[in-house]
Design a protein around this motif. Structure first.
Motif, PDB file in Angstrom:
ATOM      1  N   SER A  48      -5.875   7.933  -6.262  1.00  0.00           N
ATOM      2  CA  SER A  48      -5.115   8.713  -5.294  1.00  0.00           C
ATOM      3  C   SER A  48      -5.471  10.189  -5.388  1.00  0.00           C
ATOM      4  CB  SER A  48      -3.610   8.539  -5.509  1.00  0.00           C
ATOM      5  OG  SER A  48      -3.243   9.089  -6.733  1.00  0.00           O
ATOM      6  N   GLY A  53       3.239   9.709  -2.532  1.00  0.00           N
ATOM      7  CA  GLY A  53       3.263   9.429  -1.106  1.00  0.00           C
ATOM      8  C   GLY A  53       3.133   7.953  -0.831  1.00  0.00           C
ATOM      9  N   ARG A  54       3.268   7.633   0.449  1.00  0.00           N
ATOM     10  CA  ARG A  54       3.063   6.243   0.874  1.00  0.00           C
ATOM     11  C   ARG A  54       1.626   6.078   1.336  1.00  0.00           C
ATOM     12  NH1 ARG A  54       8.617   6.178   1.647  1.00  0.00           N
ATOM     13  NH2 ARG A  54       8.558   7.802   3.235  1.00  0.00           N
ATOM     14  N   ILE A  55       1.042   4.982   0.975  1.00  0.00           N
ATOM     15  CA  ILE A  55      -0.313   4.703   1.430  1.00  0.00           C
ATOM     16  C   ILE A  55      -0.217   4.193   2.858  1.00  0.00           C
ATOM     17  CG2 ILE A  55      -2.354   3.266   1.082  1.00  0.00           C
ATOM     18  CD1 ILE A  55      -1.626   3.202  -1.903  1.00  0.00           C
ATOM     19  N   ARG A  56      -0.787   4.947   3.790  1.00  0.00           N
ATOM     20  CA  ARG A  56      -0.728   4.543   5.177  1.00  0.00           C
ATOM     21  C   ARG A  56      -1.828   3.525   5.476  1.00  0.00           C
ATOM     22  NH1 ARG A  56      -2.148   8.542   8.895  1.00  0.00           N
ATOM     23  NH2 ARG A  56      -1.273  10.065   7.470  1.00  0.00           N
ATOM     24  N   THR A  97       2.797   2.640  -2.485  1.00  0.00           N
ATOM     25  CA  THR A  97       3.041   4.057  -2.759  1.00  0.00           C
ATOM     26  C   THR A  97       2.222   4.492  -3.963  1.00  0.00           C
ATOM     27  OG1 THR A  97       4.850   3.492  -4.245  1.00  0.00           O
ATOM     28  CG2 THR A  97       5.443   3.979  -1.968  1.00  0.00           C
ATOM     29  N   TYR A 127      -2.515   8.921   3.516  1.00  0.00           N
ATOM     30  CA  TYR A 127      -1.181   8.892   2.918  1.00  0.00           C
ATOM     31  C   TYR A 127      -0.177   9.580   3.831  1.00  0.00           C
ATOM     32  CZ  TYR A 127      -4.245   8.748  -1.237  1.00  0.00           C
ATOM     33  OH  TYR A 127      -5.215   8.455  -2.150  1.00  0.00           O
TER      34      TYR A 127
END
Ligand SMILES: Cc1cc2nc3c(=O)[nH]c(=O)nc-3n(C[C@H](O)[C@H](O)[C@H](O)COP(=O)(O)OP(=O)(O)OC[C@H]3O[C@@H](n4cnc5c(N)ncnc54)[C@H](O)[C@@H]3O)c2cc1C
Ligand code: FES
Ligand code: FES
Lengths: 797, 153, 291
Positions: A48, A53-56, A97, A127
């Protein structure tokens, strides 16, 4: 020079040649990166780029021919997506995430190592960033304000709460009585002394980076039959355990082999579970053995470090210098996942009272979550942190009430028969008074104290001396050793020679050598007669992890008992005479083998005395044994450059029987060197949770030209817990140097510094009123490197 | 690719490699001499140190083409027929090698040092070995090993 | 290893002229590589942008130390070890000798060259302060000829030099004859050895007059890490030239230095630390003049 006695007697306490030493000086030892397997591929990790954060989405650059690569994501994990710890919060690969920079998300393998460069670059991860917390204070603030955006960790059923992996509250007696006692003590004390002390993260900086080679074997039906990982590590059975979960396989299908390991210091205690699982997943995916080795930059940025800490003391003291009562608030920064933090916290908590008598004491401790890569084990394991606070605080108390640091400690030392703060009676002899007297004498402390006071008046170089008194518990905490239930084997090989089988590993500390010494001494055989098997979990029993300074004392004792058993067996069943030569032993051995086929002596851990420990109340016998020490540092602070240098170091310790003087000295010196680095040189620069100075050129460890003469002194008081009376020494030397050095700097300059690492910039800012209100150099722009060799960022000058 | 000829530990060798390939990788990959280690890949740690025409260099910073026609000594060439060189013997006896990963480079740096200063002062030892980082020993056993080796040689 | 070495060209032209021809034929395409202690680090860390490299390391034309009556001429391919070994440099240019001795480790000094150190043009490099103080000149060569300029004009900015793409640094010429001067050099690094300097100062001064009135007849100060390039501290020099060494002069020197220094905060140190310590070093030097 090393002297090798020919026979078993007197072997403990002599210095035979390191077992694997010949190969090491020849350059013939095969570390993991020196090995390869037929058809082997290479693995790499996509990590990362952000802290939280959220992984989009994950997308793959079409310019790369992905058919050539094996790709593993969380979805490929056949078992549980977790790295096993007390809490299962730590994913093997991030799925939805990310919680720290450099968190592994995608794994790649390719037959050609260079192709991985383009591969890693070709994976694009998008993200939705979330706010992160990066210090203990920010993490606490989020909890205090109930700022749900910044609650980065929810809690666990292992005692975790929001943003807090673990808390302990340790009382020196019954909780209510202690609280009452504290109240009274603070009411009546002549002095109340408060202080706050902080320590930074520290990189283990083993010279060999983490690395493994993994294989995955399939059943004829195609299902996974077993996995095998070999590599650089401390605790093969930890990795076995991790693999059983990730692959959903039974233990006997997860084989782990430790190969020659180029330094570890705790940094290869739990981390191999990560890289080992990763490589095994890639091997599963590509059908080839896969080697994963990190380069220095990746190892430094992505793997564990020592927990940063903050210790707050409030102490009630009488004018005679008696400690009447104290409260300690101890906090460590655990990083993004719980990993070993609860255990590190525990050791830090139990060591917080130091070698002193506390009529009333409360230690509150907590491990906070932050969006940094998880911090982990590093030599000392929490104790260097809390002991730094305590030993600085003792000097502060002394100054406040007008006693010398020496006298204050003398009035409060624990002694034989006293109880520690956890209520453990010290039944074995303890003589801190004598240790202090001798250490100060060896260091010429009093003479220097007087001389420097005079000389400093006219010199731009201010000299000073300081010391720290401390102890370090050997072995696992409390009931840990009983739970580990360690097992060792001693085999008789077909040619009649004994071989030790343990999972205890050698990574420089001398495990191979001392265990062979113990066996040879007990079996009355020459040292060279004993061999030790490579730790391969398909062959060796689980003698517990190689951590917590437990190997010499705990595992050594088991080897001693196994050796005694073997002697008894051969005497009873193969007519081995009472006094025997090596030839007698071989002959008896061969007789026995002829009759019975094999001879294996197995011994399990049994506490030599009753050990009582209450995990809920945190009371009882915290450790089977303690090593005791007084370390004295001499420093020089250059008032032109604000650079503090340690100019001489004396390390005196009582460690039971010194099994191998040369190795023991080397252990102490190496630990002291790391301690000097911890105090004065080694600073991790963080930016949004990412280590910015993840290179040897800007993470500064001491070179041969930076270290002072280190004088090592031993006192030997044999312990019943270890073989021949030995106790552990591995971690002890990490505890004392930092507080001793900062005490010396206060002595030299009259200024108290309470944060490490203490760099010239920090000293400068305190000495002048220039600079930032917070002091320290945290405001450095760490994105800029004006290195002669880095052009990553243009300088705006 | 470039044809590079060199003499390694007394044996003539020829490799066909990219000219910018690091000498360290030529040794480890093409010549299967894995005694030289990589600790940093940036000239800081000295684990990759070798003697190039008698001179100490970090092999991670030397491109293959630059060693064409050179004479190289690696840790594998320090002993003779399995007999330890006095420096190796002293490292072994004094406890100069713990985990052993820095040891090959440290021994070659010692050899270079003793070539220059057969009876080095402590300062010369500290300076001569400052490019070889050791995280295990705190250097004291190594200093002792060097001093002993100077006596023996 | 973070580069694919297969992607890089590297050739060893047989002579200096052959190198210069290649540089001239395709200006800006090829990059010279001498000891490699800068460029190989860049390669290892995946930062090496230039993909065609020309070897200089084998060129004996660039590796020399020529001692003449008024100056010592040093070939750009001379290593720090060569410099340390030179008795003439040790005697006549002690600051340069000293700087060479703390440029990285022994292995680094065996390989790294003076030319590479200057052309790499780091503001933190170790040899520039001494060369600035000595008032060195540099000779640049190309296939079109040579030109000579004061070394103080060589550095144009952060990692920028006066070198044209087809040029090489050939010779560094350093005037000698400093017997009447007190010389001083100090590097403040991250540690005692193998360290990049946080700040460094090389200074020399001639003190005139008798015991009772010591006047600074001449002074020359070079510094590292005080600006985006190695600098000569002209303002500080002017502030003390012709002055008695006393408290007022020391204060004036500090003020002048503070005025001209433009250090920055970076991963190794802070601007305030750098400026303040540089002033301390200057003061240490000035005070030593009356000692
Ligand atoms: C571990 C380590 C420690 C170090 N410590 C220090 C230190 O303490 N102090 C310090 O100052 N430096 C230090 N350095 C940096 C480096 O060693 C020096 O800058 C050295 O002088 C570079 O010389 P080189 O020949 O190796 O350069 P190279 O890498 O070969 O070249 C460097 C640059 O100069 C150019 N160049 C080289 N020669 C010429 C020429 N004749 N004409 C035109 N351009 C040329 C190259 O194209 C390149 O851009 C260190 C480096 C390392 C790896
Ligand atoms: S690997 Fe070459 S110096 Fe570290
Ligand atoms: S012996 Fe381990 S790094 Fe030196």
């Amino acid at each position: 020079m090393g002297y090798t006695p020919q026979s078993g007697t007197g072997l403990l306490g002599s210095s035979p040649l390191r077992k694997e030493g010949r190969d090491k000086v020849l350059g013939a030892s095969r570390y993991i990166d020196d090995q390869s397997l037929p058809g082997m591929w290479h693995g790499a990790t996509v990590r990362s780029a952000i802290a939280r954060g959220r992984i989009r989405s994950i997308s793959y650059d079409p310019a790369v021919d992905w058919a050539q690569y094996a790709i593993v994501t969380a979805a490929d994990i056949p078992g549980e997506n977790t790295i096993v710890h007390l809490t299962r919060d730590h994913p093997c690969l991030a799925r939805a995430t990310v919680n720290h920079p450099e968190e592994p998300i995608v794994l790649l393998a390719h037959p050609d190592k260079t192709a991985l460069l383009a591969g890693v670059r070709g994976v694009r991860i998008d993200y939705d960033p979330l706010p992160g917390v990066f210090t203990i204070e920010e993490s606490e603030a989020a909890v205090a304000a109930n700022d749900t955006e910044r609650i980065i960790w929810e809690g666990s059923d292992a005692g975790g709460t929001a943003n807090c992996f673990k808390q302990y509250c340790m009382y020196s007696g019954d909780a209510a009585e202690t609280e009452a006692g504290l109240e009274a003590a603070f009411d009546t004390a002549d002095f109340i002394v408060e202080g706050e002390y902080a320590t930074g993260a520290q990189e283990q900086l083993y010279i060999e980076n983490n690395g493994v080679i993994a294989e995955c074997f399939r059943k004829p039906s195609g299902g996974i039959e077993s996995v095998c990982v070999r590599g650089s590590m401390q605790c093969p059975f930890y990795l076995v355990h991790a693999l059983t979960l990730v692959f959903d396989l039974p233990e006997d299908k997860c084989r782990v082999i430790q190969v020659e390991t180029g330094g570890a210091f705790g940094g290869k205690e739990d981390f191999p579970s990560v890289i080992g699982s990763h490589a095994a997943l890639l091997a599963m995916k590509c059908g080839h053995p896969v080697k994963m080795t990190y380069d220095r930059a990746e190892d430094m940025a992505a793997t564990t470090k020592r927990h940063p800490s903050r210790t707050r003391h409030r102490t009630a003291v009488s004018k005679e210098g008696r400690l009447l009562g104290g409260t300690v608030d101890f906090a460590i920064d655990g990083g993004a996942y719980a990993t070993l933090s609860p255990v590190v916290l525990s050791r830090g908590t139990i060591h917080a009272p130091g070698p002193y008598k506390w009529p009333h004491l409360r230690v509150r401790a907590k491990a906070m979550a932050t969006n940094l890569p998880p911090h982990g084990a590093f030599r000392g394991f929490g104790a260097p942190q809390s002991l730094f606070g305590l030993e600085r605080h003792m000097d502060k108390i002394a100054r406040t009430i007008g006693l010398s640091p020496e006298e204050l400690r003398r009035r409060n030392f624990l002694g034989t028969g006293d109880c520690t703060a956890t209520g453990q009676p010290l039944n074995e002899p303890v003589d801190m008074q004598h240790l202090l007297t001798r250490a100060l004498h060896e260091a010429g402390y009093h003479e220097k104290l007087a001389r420097f006071t005079v000389e400093n008046k006219t010199s731009s170089i201010k000299r000073g001396v300081g010391f720290a008194s401390f102890m370090h518990g050997t072995g696992f905490t409390g009931s840990g050793e009983r739970r580990l239930n360690s097992l060792v084997h001693l085999d008789l090989l077909p040619e009649g020679r004994p071989q030790i089988l343990v999972s205890s590993t050698e990574f420089g500390q001398g495990t191979n050598t001392i265990l062979c010494q113990v066996a040879a001494q007990t079996l009355q055989l020459p040292y060279d007669e004993i061999t030790i098997a490579r730790p391969d979990t398909s062959v060796v029993p689980n003698s517990g992890p190689t951590v917590a300074s437990r190997t010499a004392m705990i595992v050594g004792k088991l080897i001693e008992r196994a050796s005694q058993q073997m002697l008894a067996t051969l005497r009873a069943h193969a007519a081995l005479p009472e006094a025997h030569t090596a030839d007698d032993f071989h002959a008896a051995g061969l007789r026995y083998l002829a009759k019975h086929g094999t001879l294996r002596e197995s011994v399990r851990y049994e506490p030599p005395t009753k050990i009582y420990w209450d995990d809920d109340l945190y009371r009882g016998d915290a450790y089977p044994g303690y090593a005791w020490a007084v370390y004295v540092a001499e420093v020089a602070v250059d008032m032109n450059t604000y650079m503090a240098t340690c100019t001489r170091f004396d390390a005196l310790q009582e460690v039971g029987k010194v099994m191998h003087p040369v190795l023991a000295k080397g252990q102490i010196e190496g630990g002291v060197a790391q301690g000097i680095g911890y105090a004065l040189y080694e600073k991790c620069m963080w930016k949004e949770g990412r280590m910015m100075n993840n290179q040897m050129t800007n993470y500064i460890m001491p070179t041969s030209a930076d270290l002072p003469p280190i004088h090592v002194h031993f006192e030997e008081v044999p312990s019943i817990h270890g073989p021949g009376g030995a106790k552990g020494i591995g971690e002890l030397p990490m505890d004392g140097p930092a507080p001793a050095i900062l005490n010396a700097i206060e002595n030299a300059t009259g200024v108290a510094f309470n944060t490490i690492p203490l760099l010239p910039e920090d000293i400068f800012e305190r000495f002048t009123s220039l600079g930032h209100p917070h002091g320290g150099s945290e405001d450095l722009d760490v994105t800029v490197d004006r290195d002669t060799r880095t052009e990553a960022v243009e300088v705006t000058a | 690719m470039s044809l590079v000829q060199l003499t390694v530990n007394g044996t003539r060798q020829q490799v066909d490699v990219p000219p910018m390939k690091r000498l360290l990788d030529v040794l480890r990959e093409d010549l299967a001499l894995t005694g030289s280690k990589e600790g940093c890949g940036e000239g800081e740690c000295g684990a990759c140190a070798v003697l190039l025409d008698g001179v100490l260099v970090n092999s991670c910073l030397v491109p293959a083409l630059q060693v064409n026609g050179s004479r190289l000594c690696t840790i594998e060439g320090v002993s003779t027929e399995g007999r330890l060189h006095p420096i190796q013997q002293c490292f072994l006896e004094c406890g100069g090698a713990q985990c052993g990963i820095c040891t090959p480079g440290m021994i070659l740096a010692t050899q270079h040092l003793l070539d220059k200063y057969p009876h080095p002062t402590m300062e010369q030892i500290q300076e001569g070995l400052a490019g070889n980082l050791c995280r295990c020993t705190g250097y004291m056993r190594i200093f002792e090993a060097v001093q002993e080796a100077a006596k023996v040689a | 290893m973070r580069s694919d070495v297969g992607q890089f060209d590297f050739v060893s032209p047989a002579s200096l002229d052959a190198v210069l021809e290649r540089l001239a034929a395709e200006p800006g395409v090829h990059t010279p590589l001498a000891g490699g202690t800068e460029l190989m680090v860049a390669l290892n860390t995946g930062r090496l942008q230039q993909h065609s490299l020309l070897n200089l390391q084998h060129l004996s034309e660039l590796r020399f130390i020529r001692v003449e009556a008024e100056a010592i001429h040093i070939g750009s391919g001379t290593t720090f070890t060569d410099i340390r070994r030179s008795e003439a440099i040790a005697i006549d240019l002690p600051l340069l000798s000293q700087a060479a001795s703390w440029t990285g480790s022994v292995a680094n000094q065996n390989r790294g060259t003076l030319g590479g150190n200057l052309c790499n043009a780091s503001p933190a490099a170790d040899s520039p302060p001494a060369l600035l103080a000595y008032g060195a000149t540099v000779t640049l060569v190309s296939s079109h000829g040579t030109r000579t300029l004061p070394y103080s004009d060589f550095h144009l900015g952060y990692k920028r030099t006066a070198l044209r793409p087809d040029e090489l640094l050939h010779t560094i010429s350093v005037p000698t004859g400093w017997s009447g001067y007190r010389q001083y050099i100090r590097k403040v690094g991250t540690r005692n050895a193998q360290a990049i300097s946080k700040v460094a100062l090389a200074a020399m001064a001639r003190v005139d007059g008798d015991r009772t009135s010591r006047v600074i007849g001449d002074i020359r100060i070079g510094a590292a890490s005080l600006a985006d390039r190695p600098v000569r501290c002209a303002a500080a020099e002017a502030a003390v030239r012709g002055k008695l060494v006393n408290e007022t002069t020391v204060r004036a020197a500090r003020t002048a230095l503070a005025g001209e220094a433009k250090p920055i905060d970076d991963i190794r140190s802070t601007a305030t630390y750098r400026a303040h310590v540089a002033a301390n070093l200057l003061e240490e030097f000035l005070r030593s003049l009356v000692g």
